[in-house]
Design a protein around this motif. Structure first.
Motif, PDB file in Angstrom:
ATOM      1  N   LYS A  69       0.096  17.582   5.963  1.00  0.00           N
ATOM      2  CA  LYS A  69       0.260  16.658   7.074  1.00  0.00           C
ATOM      3  C   LYS A  69       0.729  15.322   6.519  1.00  0.00           C
ATOM      4  CE  LYS A  69      -1.558  19.482  10.048  1.00  0.00           C
ATOM      5  NZ  LYS A  69      -0.870  20.035  11.162  1.00  0.00           N
ATOM      6  N   TYR A  70       1.520  14.615   7.320  1.00  0.00           N
ATOM      7  CA  TYR A  70       1.935  13.278   6.914  1.00  0.00           C
ATOM      8  C   TYR A  70       1.735  12.336   8.090  1.00  0.00           C
ATOM      9  CZ  TYR A  70       6.254  13.207   9.626  1.00  0.00           C
ATOM     10  OH  TYR A  70       7.149  13.197  10.656  1.00  0.00           O
ATOM     11  N   VAL A  71       1.749  11.047   7.788  1.00  0.00           N
ATOM     12  CA  VAL A  71       1.621  10.038   8.825  1.00  0.00           C
ATOM     13  C   VAL A  71       2.636   8.926   8.553  1.00  0.00           C
ATOM     14  CG1 VAL A  71      -0.184   8.678   7.670  1.00  0.00           C
ATOM     15  CG2 VAL A  71      -0.070   8.694  10.149  1.00  0.00           C
ATOM     16  N   LEU A  72       3.176   8.366   9.619  1.00  0.00           N
ATOM     17  CA  LEU A  72       4.083   7.233   9.546  1.00  0.00           C
ATOM     18  C   LEU A  72       3.330   6.024  10.087  1.00  0.00           C
ATOM     19  CD1 LEU A  72       6.900   5.939   9.148  1.00  0.00           C
ATOM     20  CD2 LEU A  72       7.428   6.680  11.494  1.00  0.00           C
ATOM     21  N   VAL A  73       3.224   4.974   9.264  1.00  0.00           N
ATOM     22  CA  VAL A  73       2.466   3.777   9.614  1.00  0.00           C
ATOM     23  C   VAL A  73       3.346   2.558   9.380  1.00  0.00           C
ATOM     24  CG1 VAL A  73       0.445   2.382   8.975  1.00  0.00           C
ATOM     25  CG2 VAL A  73       0.270   4.871   9.006  1.00  0.00           C
ATOM     26  N   SER A  74       3.228   1.569  10.247  1.00  0.00           N
ATOM     27  CA  SER A  74       3.906   0.295  10.010  1.00  0.00           C
ATOM     28  C   SER A  74       2.851  -0.792   9.847  1.00  0.00           C
ATOM     29  CB  SER A  74       4.861  -0.055  11.156  1.00  0.00           C
ATOM     30  OG  SER A  74       4.139  -0.362  12.324  1.00  0.00           O
ATOM     31  N   ALA A  75       3.195  -1.825   9.074  1.00  0.00           N
ATOM     32  CA  ALA A  75       2.296  -2.958   8.854  1.00  0.00           C
ATOM     33  C   ALA A  75       3.116  -4.136   8.357  1.00  0.00           C
ATOM     34  CB  ALA A  75       1.223  -2.592   7.843  1.00  0.00           C
ATOM     35  N   PRO A  77       3.239  -7.074   5.642  1.00  0.00           N
ATOM     36  CA  PRO A  77       2.639  -7.498   4.373  1.00  0.00           C
ATOM     37  C   PRO A  77       2.083  -8.920   4.488  1.00  0.00           C
ATOM     38  CG  PRO A  77       4.839  -6.616   4.019  1.00  0.00           C
ATOM     39  CD  PRO A  77       4.659  -6.774   5.500  1.00  0.00           C
ATOM     40  N   PRO A  78       1.128  -9.263   3.638  1.00  0.00           N
ATOM     41  CA  PRO A  78       0.478 -10.574   3.736  1.00  0.00           C
ATOM     42  C   PRO A  78       1.399 -11.762   3.466  1.00  0.00           C
ATOM     43  CG  PRO A  78      -0.317  -9.362   1.820  1.00  0.00           C
ATOM     44  CD  PRO A  78       0.529  -8.422   2.611  1.00  0.00           C
ATOM     45  N   SER A  79       2.456 -11.588   2.703  1.00  0.00           N
ATOM     46  CA  SER A  79       3.328 -12.723   2.380  1.00  0.00           C
ATOM     47  C   SER A  79       4.671 -12.652   3.101  1.00  0.00           C
ATOM     48  CB  SER A  79       3.559 -12.794   0.867  1.00  0.00           C
ATOM     49  OG  SER A  79       4.223 -11.634   0.433  1.00  0.00           O
ATOM     50  N   SER A  80       4.722 -11.929   4.218  1.00  0.00           N
ATOM     51  CA  SER A  80       5.981 -11.746   4.924  1.00  0.00           C
ATOM     52  C   SER A  80       5.718 -11.622   6.421  1.00  0.00           C
ATOM     53  CB  SER A  80       6.662 -10.465   4.424  1.00  0.00           C
ATOM     54  OG  SER A  80       7.798 -10.169   5.199  1.00  0.00           O
ATOM     55  N   SER A  81       6.776 -11.773   7.194  1.00  0.00           N
ATOM     56  CA  SER A  81       6.671 -11.510   8.628  1.00  0.00           C
ATOM     57  C   SER A  81       7.473 -10.264   8.995  1.00  0.00           C
ATOM     58  CB  SER A  81       7.166 -12.715   9.428  1.00  0.00           C
ATOM     59  OG  SER A  81       8.521 -12.963   9.125  1.00  0.00           O
ATOM     60  N   GLN A  82       8.038  -9.602   7.985  1.00  0.00           N
ATOM     61  CA  GLN A  82       8.853  -8.409   8.196  1.00  0.00           C
ATOM     62  C   GLN A  82       7.993  -7.149   8.168  1.00  0.00           C
ATOM     63  OE1 GLN A  82      12.192  -8.248   8.874  1.00  0.00           O
ATOM     64  NE2 GLN A  82      12.034 -10.459   9.056  1.00  0.00           N
ATOM     65  N   GLN A  83       8.123  -6.337   9.184  1.00  0.00           N
ATOM     66  CA  GLN A  83       7.394  -5.079   9.265  1.00  0.00           C
ATOM     67  C   GLN A  83       7.844  -4.134   8.160  1.00  0.00           C
ATOM     68  OE1 GLN A  83       8.296  -2.537  12.666  1.00  0.00           O
ATOM     69  NE2 GLN A  83       6.092  -2.511  13.084  1.00  0.00           N
ATOM     70  N   GLN A  84       6.889  -3.436   7.572  1.00  0.00           N
ATOM     71  CA  GLN A  84       7.162  -2.468   6.518  1.00  0.00           C
ATOM     72  C   GLN A  84       6.672  -1.104   7.001  1.00  0.00           C
ATOM     73  OE1 GLN A  84       5.007  -3.361   2.894  1.00  0.00           O
ATOM     74  NE2 GLN A  84       6.852  -3.067   1.693  1.00  0.00           N
ATOM     75  N   HIS A  85       7.363  -0.032   6.636  1.00  0.00           N
ATOM     76  CA  HIS A  85       6.966   1.316   7.032  1.00  0.00           C
ATOM     77  C   HIS A  85       6.425   2.082   5.835  1.00  0.00           C
ATOM     78  CE1 HIS A  85       9.459   0.231  10.491  1.00  0.00           C
ATOM     79  NE2 HIS A  85       8.659   1.053  11.130  1.00  0.00           N
ATOM     80  N   PHE A  86       5.438   2.933   6.100  1.00  0.00           N
ATOM     81  CA  PHE A  86       4.794   3.744   5.084  1.00  0.00           C
ATOM     82  C   PHE A  86       4.807   5.193   5.542  1.00  0.00           C
ATOM     83  CE2 PHE A  86       3.116  -0.472   4.922  1.00  0.00           C
ATOM     84  CZ  PHE A  86       2.995  -0.748   3.562  1.00  0.00           C
ATOM     85  N   VAL A  87       5.165   6.097   4.631  1.00  0.00           N
ATOM     86  CA  VAL A  87       5.103   7.533   4.893  1.00  0.00           C
ATOM     87  C   VAL A  87       4.169   8.115   3.840  1.00  0.00           C
ATOM     88  CG1 VAL A  87       6.377   9.707   5.000  1.00  0.00           C
ATOM     89  CG2 VAL A  87       7.458   7.588   5.796  1.00  0.00           C
ATOM     90  N   TYR A  88       3.071   8.695   4.296  1.00  0.00           N
ATOM     91  CA  TYR A  88       2.055   9.232   3.385  1.00  0.00           C
ATOM     92  C   TYR A  88       1.691  10.652   3.768  1.00  0.00           C
ATOM     93  CZ  TYR A  88       0.740   5.188   0.584  1.00  0.00           C
ATOM     94  OH  TYR A  88       0.722   4.176  -0.344  1.00  0.00           O
ATOM     95  N   SER A  89       1.530  11.482   2.751  1.00  0.00           N
ATOM     96  CA  SER A  89       0.940  12.808   2.947  1.00  0.00           C
ATOM     97  C   SER A  89      -0.230  12.905   1.980  1.00  0.00           C
ATOM     98  CB  SER A  89       1.939  13.936   2.697  1.00  0.00           C
ATOM     99  OG  SER A  89       2.107  14.173   1.314  1.00  0.00           O
ATOM    100  N   LYS A  90      -1.162  13.764   2.289  1.00  0.00           N
ATOM    101  CA  LYS A  90      -2.362  13.867   1.462  1.00  0.00           C
ATOM    102  C   LYS A  90      -2.767  15.327   1.370  1.00  0.00           C
ATOM    103  CE  LYS A  90      -5.707  11.693  -0.651  1.00  0.00           C
ATOM    104  NZ  LYS A  90      -5.527  11.956  -2.041  1.00  0.00           N
ATOM    105  N   TYR A  91      -2.874  15.807   0.136  1.00  0.00           N
ATOM    106  CA  TYR A  91      -3.307  17.180  -0.099  1.00  0.00           C
ATOM    107  C   TYR A  91      -4.680  17.393   0.526  1.00  0.00           C
ATOM    108  CZ  TYR A  91      -4.972  21.337  -2.463  1.00  0.00           C
ATOM    109  OH  TYR A  91      -5.476  22.576  -2.718  1.00  0.00           O
ATOM    110  N   GLY A  92      -4.834  18.469   1.266  1.00  0.00           N
ATOM    111  CA  GLY A  92      -6.122  18.837   1.845  1.00  0.00           C
ATOM    112  C   GLY A  92      -6.461  18.137   3.142  1.00  0.00           C
ATOM    113  N   ALA A  93      -5.612  17.253   3.627  1.00  0.00           N
ATOM    114  CA  ALA A  93      -5.895  16.575   4.891  1.00  0.00           C
ATOM    115  C   ALA A  93      -5.635  17.551   6.037  1.00  0.00           C
ATOM    116  CB  ALA A  93      -5.030  15.335   5.042  1.00  0.00           C
TER     117      ALA A  93
END
Length: 123
Positions: A69-75, A77-93
């Motif tokens: 399974k994977y998830v797409l997350v946006s956030a 960063p603490p020193s920016s106003s620009q949104q960043q995207h994260f794509v993560y998968s995790k074994y066993g999730a």
């Protein structure tokens, strides 16, 4: 409109197609989304005084080997106003929310704001 059927701890169906998320997982995902939404609205009002200079603390892509399974997350960063995207998968999730539960605390503890879970799937 799609017809959804579901029983406790059993995969739900949409128009007769089985989905891999059960009602417990949907409830837990909703709790996580609600917590982030509340946190995001209060963060906008109370911007932190400390800024972490290194936005590369958390990799934007983390894919465990294999099909998971994977998830797409946006956030933001603490020193920016620009949104960043994260794509993560995790074994066993077993569900997407389990992957989000791995990533979200890392983002929170490193000062990221406006954290949003945008979606997920199988990778």
């Amino acid at each position: 409109m799609a017809k959804t059927e579901q029983t406790e701890n059993q995969p739900h169906t949409v128009d007769g197609a089985n989905c891999t998320t059960n009602s417990h997982d949907l409830a837990e995902a909703a709790k996580l989304q609600a917590r982030l939404s509340q946190q995001n609205s209060s963060t906008r009002q109370n911007q932190p005084d400390q800024i972490i200079a290194n936005d590369d603390i958390i990799p934007t892509v983390f894919i465990d080997e294999g099909a998971h399974k994977y998830v797409l997350v946006s956030a933001i960063p603490p020193s920016s106003s620009q949104q960043q995207h994260f794509v993560y998968s995790k074994y066993g999730a077993p569900y997407h929310r389990n992957v989000a539960e791995f990533l979200v605390p890392q983002l929170e503890s490193n000062g990221y704001s406006d954290i949003r879970i945008l979606g997920g799937g199988r990778i």
